[in-house]
Write an enzyme that holds these catalytic residues in place. Structure first.
Site, PDB file in Angstrom:
ATOM      1  N   ILE A  25     -16.964  78.658 -51.737  1.00  0.00           N
ATOM      2  CA  ILE A  25     -15.560  78.825 -52.125  1.00  0.00           C
ATOM      3  C   ILE A  25     -15.393  79.983 -53.111  1.00  0.00           C
ATOM      4  O   ILE A  25     -14.299  80.534 -53.238  1.00  0.00           O
ATOM      5  CB  ILE A  25     -15.029  77.492 -52.719  1.00  0.00           C
ATOM      6  N   ARG A  73     -18.925  78.356 -45.861  1.00  0.00           N
ATOM      7  CA  ARG A  73     -18.753  79.436 -46.828  1.00  0.00           C
ATOM      8  C   ARG A  73     -18.569  78.897 -48.236  1.00  0.00           C
ATOM      9  O   ARG A  73     -17.866  77.899 -48.434  1.00  0.00           O
ATOM     10  CB  ARG A  73     -17.540  80.311 -46.454  1.00  0.00           C
ATOM     11  N   HIS A  96     -29.142  72.704 -51.606  1.00  0.00           N
ATOM     12  CA  HIS A  96     -28.457  73.663 -50.730  1.00  0.00           C
ATOM     13  C   HIS A  96     -29.063  75.042 -50.945  1.00  0.00           C
ATOM     14  O   HIS A  96     -29.395  75.412 -52.066  1.00  0.00           O
ATOM     15  CB  HIS A  96     -26.958  73.702 -51.018  1.00  0.00           C
TER      16      HIS A  96
END
Ligand code: 5GP
Length: 117
Positions: free
Chosen positions: A31, A29, A100
């Site tokens: 932040i 997840r 990512h």
């Protein structure tokens, strides 16, 4: 080349809320979530951005996309729809230079960018 934040998460040196992991990818997840579901999907091998990943290892890029699809299922957003984005460079706001995908979903996301001025 010194480790990025994400290599430190992969190596369990920095804690993260990991939602799924495969031999080649990890998903955790964000932040600072910008959607109800906001998960980062990261290949364990480092490339600076998605274009470098695609050029060097298209199979690994496919692993990232397949992991994102799996996480979308696990998070219950696969059917309603989700967005998978790869910020690349300054104008896109990339801050971590280990490629990512941002998996975003959980409610209607609106347009992906602002119209030109
Ligand atoms: P970028 O801006 O490079 O596309 O995305 C980097 C993302 O990493 C940002 O959305 C940011 O909120 C997230 N992030 C920054 N530091 C941490 C952290 O320590 N842990 C987690 N889980 N996410 C982080």
């Amino acid at each position: 080349m010194s480790d990025t934040l994400f290599e430190r998460i992969i190596n369990r040196e920095v804690p993260a809320d990991i939602v799924h992991e495969t031999e080649t990818t990890i998903a955790f997840r964000d932040i600072n979530p910008r959607a109800t579901t906001h998960v980062l999907v990261v290949p364990k091998t480092r490339y600076r951005n998605v274009a470098e990943l695609a050029a060097a290892d298209p199979g690994l890029l496919a692993d990232v996309v397949n992991t994102a699809a799996k996480v979308a299922e696990l998070e219950g957003v696969a059917e309603a729809g989700y967005r998978l984005t790869f910020n690349t460079g300054e104008d896109a706001g990339q801050t971590v230079f280990h490629v990512h995908g941002h998996l975003l979903g959980g409610s209607s996301l609106g347009p992906e960018a602002r119209p030109p001025k």
